[in-house]
Design a protein around this motif. Sequence first.
Motif, PDB file in Angstrom:
ATOM      1  N   CYS A 115       0.817  -1.218   0.000  1.00 42.14           N
ATOM      2  CA  CYS A 115       0.000   0.000   0.000  1.00 42.14           C
ATOM      3  C   CYS A 115       0.851   1.268   0.000  1.00 42.14           C
ATOM      4  CB  CYS A 115      -0.918   0.009   1.216  1.00 42.14           C
ATOM      5  SG  CYS A 115      -2.173  -1.297   1.222  1.00 42.14           S
ATOM      6  N   LEU A 116       2.153   1.137   0.214  1.00 39.36           N
ATOM      7  CA  LEU A 116       3.026   2.302   0.295  1.00 39.36           C
ATOM      8  C   LEU A 116       3.817   2.567  -0.977  1.00 39.36           C
ATOM      9  CD1 LEU A 116       4.584   1.663   3.856  1.00 39.36           C
ATOM     10  CD2 LEU A 116       2.415   2.778   3.275  1.00 39.36           C
ATOM     11  N   VAL A 117       3.888   1.596  -1.892  1.00 42.02           N
ATOM     12  CA  VAL A 117       4.724   1.771  -3.083  1.00 42.02           C
ATOM     13  C   VAL A 117       4.010   2.662  -4.092  1.00 42.02           C
ATOM     14  CG1 VAL A 117       5.801  -0.486  -2.711  1.00 42.02           C
ATOM     15  CG2 VAL A 117       3.862  -0.280  -4.277  1.00 42.02           C
ATOM     16  N   PRO A 118       4.748   3.279  -5.010  1.00 39.18           N
ATOM     17  CA  PRO A 118       4.128   4.189  -5.987  1.00 39.18           C
ATOM     18  C   PRO A 118       3.281   3.455  -7.009  1.00 39.18           C
ATOM     19  CG  PRO A 118       6.471   3.917  -6.453  1.00 39.18           C
ATOM     20  CD  PRO A 118       6.221   3.252  -5.133  1.00 39.18           C
ATOM     21  N   SER A 119       2.573   4.250  -7.800  1.00 32.91           N
ATOM     22  CA  SER A 119       1.726   3.708  -8.852  1.00 32.91           C
ATOM     23  C   SER A 119       2.567   3.212 -10.025  1.00 32.91           C
ATOM     24  CB  SER A 119       0.749   4.788  -9.327  1.00 32.91           C
ATOM     25  OG  SER A 119      -0.038   4.332 -10.397  1.00 32.91           O
ATOM     26  N   THR A 120       1.939   2.424 -10.879  1.00 33.48           N
ATOM     27  CA  THR A 120       2.588   1.987 -12.108  1.00 33.48           C
ATOM     28  C   THR A 120       2.589   3.118 -13.131  1.00 33.48           C
ATOM     29  OG1 THR A 120       0.540   1.201 -13.089  1.00 33.48           O
ATOM     30  CG2 THR A 120       1.772  -0.356 -11.742  1.00 33.48           C
ATOM     31  N   ILE A 121       3.410   2.966 -14.151  1.00 30.49           N
ATOM     32  CA  ILE A 121       3.398   3.916 -15.261  1.00 30.49           C
ATOM     33  C   ILE A 121       2.885   3.207 -16.508  1.00 30.49           C
ATOM     34  CG2 ILE A 121       4.765   5.450 -16.709  1.00 30.49           C
ATOM     35  CD1 ILE A 121       6.679   5.845 -14.452  1.00 30.49           C
ATOM     36  N   GLN A 122       3.598   2.177 -16.928  1.00 28.96           N
ATOM     37  CA  GLN A 122       3.303   1.538 -18.217  1.00 28.96           C
ATOM     38  C   GLN A 122       1.881   1.008 -18.298  1.00 28.96           C
ATOM     39  OE1 GLN A 122       6.270  -1.266 -19.527  1.00 28.96           O
ATOM     40  NE2 GLN A 122       4.841  -2.347 -20.832  1.00 28.96           N
ATOM     41  N   SER A 123       1.463   0.191 -17.332  1.00 23.13           N
ATOM     42  CA  SER A 123       0.134  -0.399 -17.425  1.00 23.13           C
ATOM     43  C   SER A 123      -0.965   0.631 -17.170  1.00 23.13           C
ATOM     44  CB  SER A 123      -0.008  -1.585 -16.453  1.00 23.13           C
ATOM     45  OG  SER A 123       0.298  -1.207 -15.140  1.00 23.13           O
ATOM     46  N   SER A 124      -0.693   1.655 -16.354  1.00 22.15           N
ATOM     47  CA  SER A 124      -1.683   2.717 -16.158  1.00 22.15           C
ATOM     48  C   SER A 124      -1.966   3.438 -17.471  1.00 22.15           C
ATOM     49  CB  SER A 124      -1.196   3.722 -15.110  1.00 22.15           C
ATOM     50  OG  SER A 124      -1.131   3.139 -13.831  1.00 22.15           O
ATOM     51  N   ILE A 125      -0.899   3.723 -18.229  1.00 20.42           N
ATOM     52  CA  ILE A 125      -1.062   4.384 -19.523  1.00 20.42           C
ATOM     53  C   ILE A 125      -1.831   3.472 -20.483  1.00 20.42           C
ATOM     54  CG2 ILE A 125       0.164   5.327 -21.515  1.00 20.42           C
ATOM     55  CD1 ILE A 125       2.499   5.928 -19.585  1.00 20.42           C
ATOM     56  N   ALA A 126      -1.440   2.194 -20.509  1.00 17.52           N
ATOM     57  CA  ALA A 126      -2.071   1.258 -21.437  1.00 17.52           C
ATOM     58  C   ALA A 126      -3.564   1.109 -21.161  1.00 17.52           C
ATOM     59  CB  ALA A 126      -1.375  -0.098 -21.363  1.00 17.52           C
ATOM     60  N   PHE A 127      -3.932   0.951 -19.899  1.00 16.81           N
ATOM     61  CA  PHE A 127      -5.343   0.788 -19.564  1.00 16.81           C
ATOM     62  C   PHE A 127      -6.123   2.080 -19.791  1.00 16.81           C
ATOM     63  CE2 PHE A 127      -3.910  -2.770 -16.615  1.00 16.81           C
ATOM     64  CZ  PHE A 127      -4.372  -3.761 -17.461  1.00 16.81           C
ATOM     65  N   THR A 128      -5.507   3.223 -19.498  1.00 23.57           N
ATOM     66  CA  THR A 128      -6.175   4.501 -19.748  1.00 23.57           C
ATOM     67  C   THR A 128      -6.439   4.681 -21.234  1.00 23.57           C
ATOM     68  OG1 THR A 128      -5.134   5.520 -17.800  1.00 23.57           O
ATOM     69  CG2 THR A 128      -5.991   7.007 -19.485  1.00 23.57           C
ATOM     70  N   SER A 129      -5.461   4.305 -22.059  1.00 25.42           N
ATOM     71  CA  SER A 129      -5.643   4.391 -23.505  1.00 25.42           C
ATOM     72  C   SER A 129      -6.738   3.436 -23.976  1.00 25.42           C
ATOM     73  CB  SER A 129      -4.322   4.064 -24.214  1.00 25.42           C
ATOM     74  OG  SER A 129      -4.485   4.058 -25.609  1.00 25.42           O
ATOM     75  N   MET A 130      -6.740   2.208 -23.463  1.00 22.62           N
ATOM     76  CA  MET A 130      -7.734   1.222 -23.844  1.00 22.62           C
ATOM     77  C   MET A 130      -9.145   1.697 -23.495  1.00 22.62           C
ATOM     78  SD  MET A 130      -8.047  -2.747 -22.535  1.00 22.62           S
ATOM     79  CE  MET A 130      -6.272  -2.962 -22.674  1.00 22.62           C
ATOM     80  N   ALA A 131      -9.271   2.403 -22.365  1.00 28.13           N
ATOM     81  CA  ALA A 131     -10.569   2.894 -21.909  1.00 28.13           C
ATOM     82  C   ALA A 131     -10.930   4.239 -22.515  1.00 28.13           C
ATOM     83  CB  ALA A 131     -10.574   2.994 -20.387  1.00 28.13           C
ATOM     84  N   ARG A 132     -10.056   4.775 -23.392  1.00 30.46           N
ATOM     85  CA  ARG A 132     -10.265   6.063 -24.057  1.00 30.46           C
ATOM     86  C   ARG A 132     -10.326   7.196 -23.045  1.00 30.46           C
ATOM     87  NH1 ARG A 132     -15.060   5.305 -28.278  1.00 30.46           N
ATOM     88  NH2 ARG A 132     -14.348   7.377 -28.920  1.00 30.46           N
ATOM     89  N   GLY A 133      -9.364   7.155 -22.107  1.00 31.91           N
ATOM     90  CA  GLY A 133      -9.254   8.200 -21.101  1.00 31.91           C
ATOM     91  C   GLY A 133      -8.175   9.202 -21.457  1.00 31.91           C
ATOM     92  N   ASN A 134      -7.778  10.002 -20.469  1.00 38.44           N
ATOM     93  CA  ASN A 134      -6.797  11.071 -20.643  1.00 38.44           C
ATOM     94  C   ASN A 134      -5.385  10.491 -20.535  1.00 38.44           C
ATOM     95  OD1 ASN A 134      -5.179  13.358 -20.511  1.00 38.44           O
ATOM     96  ND2 ASN A 134      -6.690  14.525 -19.343  1.00 38.44           N
ATOM     97  N   VAL A 135      -4.823  10.096 -21.657  1.00 42.53           N
ATOM     98  CA  VAL A 135      -3.516   9.435 -21.659  1.00 42.53           C
ATOM     99  C   VAL A 135      -2.389  10.360 -21.197  1.00 42.53           C
ATOM    100  CG1 VAL A 135      -1.805   8.259 -23.102  1.00 42.53           C
ATOM    101  CG2 VAL A 135      -4.232   7.770 -23.404  1.00 42.53           C
ATOM    102  N   PRO A 136      -2.287  11.611 -21.683  1.00 40.79           N
ATOM    103  CA  PRO A 136      -1.217  12.488 -21.188  1.00 40.79           C
ATOM    104  C   PRO A 136      -1.262  12.671 -19.677  1.00 40.79           C
ATOM    105  CG  PRO A 136      -2.202  13.428 -23.156  1.00 40.79           C
ATOM    106  CD  PRO A 136      -3.058  12.264 -22.772  1.00 40.79           C
ATOM    107  N   ALA A 137      -2.472  12.769 -19.109  1.00 40.39           N
ATOM    108  CA  ALA A 137      -2.586  12.900 -17.659  1.00 40.39           C
ATOM    109  C   ALA A 137      -2.087  11.639 -16.960  1.00 40.39           C
ATOM    110  CB  ALA A 137      -4.033  13.185 -17.269  1.00 40.39           C
ATOM    111  N   ALA A 138      -2.382  10.465 -17.529  1.00 41.05           N
ATOM    112  CA  ALA A 138      -1.909   9.213 -16.939  1.00 41.05           C
ATOM    113  C   ALA A 138      -0.386   9.126 -16.982  1.00 41.05           C
ATOM    114  CB  ALA A 138      -2.524   8.025 -17.670  1.00 41.05           C
ATOM    115  N   ILE A 139       0.219   9.618 -18.075  1.00 43.44           N
ATOM    116  CA  ILE A 139       1.678   9.629 -18.184  1.00 43.44           C
ATOM    117  C   ILE A 139       2.288  10.478 -17.073  1.00 43.44           C
ATOM    118  CG2 ILE A 139       3.629  10.356 -19.619  1.00 43.44           C
ATOM    119  CD1 ILE A 139       1.903   9.741 -22.080  1.00 43.44           C
ATOM    120  N   CYS A 140       1.785  11.700 -16.939  1.00 47.45           N
ATOM    121  CA  CYS A 140       2.330  12.607 -15.925  1.00 47.45           C
ATOM    122  C   CYS A 140       2.043  12.115 -14.509  1.00 47.45           C
ATOM    123  CB  CYS A 140       1.759  14.011 -16.119  1.00 47.45           C
ATOM    124  SG  CYS A 140       2.334  14.852 -17.602  1.00 47.45           S
TER     125      CYS A 140
END
Length: 350
Positions: A115-140
Amino acid sequence: MSRRRTPKLPSWLPIDPYILALLATVLLAALLPASGTAAQVAGGASTGAVALLFFLYGARLSTREALDGLRHWRLHLTVLTATFVVFPLLGLAASHGLQPLVLTPELAAGLLFLCLVPSTIQSSIAFTSMARGNVPAAICAGSFSSLAGIVLTPLLAALLLGGVAGGFSADSLLKIVLQLLAPFLAGQLLRRWVGGLLARHKQALGFVDRGSILLVVYTAFSEGMVQGVWHQVTPARLGALLAVEALLLAAMLTLTWFGAKRLGFGRADRIAVQFAGSKKSLAAGLPMAAVLFGAQASLAVLPLMLFHQTQLMVCAVIAKRRGSDPEASDPPGSTGSRTPDRRVPEPTGV
């Protein structure tokens, strides 16, 4: 609509191939654990591998472009709050409430650590893109979370895990500085000279990243086998851990989705918040656990490994459903349409 080239994941993931490699490494450590001189050599190599990983993280992350993304600060603050405030609070409640009847103290500490480790980058971007969300925001958002985790994860572990992770002793803090912070800062300082080289050899360095993490896992699980810690993990305890983690993931997916709606974010931003704020980075967590837990690292990383696979399978289903939602496109003027398409070079992190 412009085409965005982002990491792609299949719509359904029976099991992440990298998890198979990790499981094979655990099996190797169980059958042929390093001991004696071999353990000392493996331990030294593991320490060097952790330093190399965080050097590469620092050298890849473009501080200038990450700072440019701060114009969408409300979204990033929301993700950071979910990652480093809400997640730890839920972890504290679960780890303290479930031991020793449901989870052993070591497994409870591992549950809190994930519960203390940071979020993912790669899979967060991939899933956000798949769901047609805000990809640049997910990257940042993922990049900010990884950057903050370099400091916040060890400090939160020292504060919340107490004696399990070494507390606030001078030795533990010195170890964190030398093995995590110093290599990361060195990578940032040398990025001007080595950044181009790393970008040109990104695929090869991906193997270095993952190979280093496999070495860290082998060393940790070998030490656990030699010390006989695995007799504590019964099938009943393992099943209970999986059930607790499923509930934890469901809670975070629900809180991030409806919490972002309550804060007034548009649909595209809510998708980025949900995927970046509900997931945890295996690539960042494993080497941190090796530094923070020492001999107890093998049990400490088990909850994170299980949670990683669970989050991939569940989020793949959610992303596929959101991508086919009739409301998949935000109307003009939503917050999701205003975020600049800045690309932040991402550390290898699943």
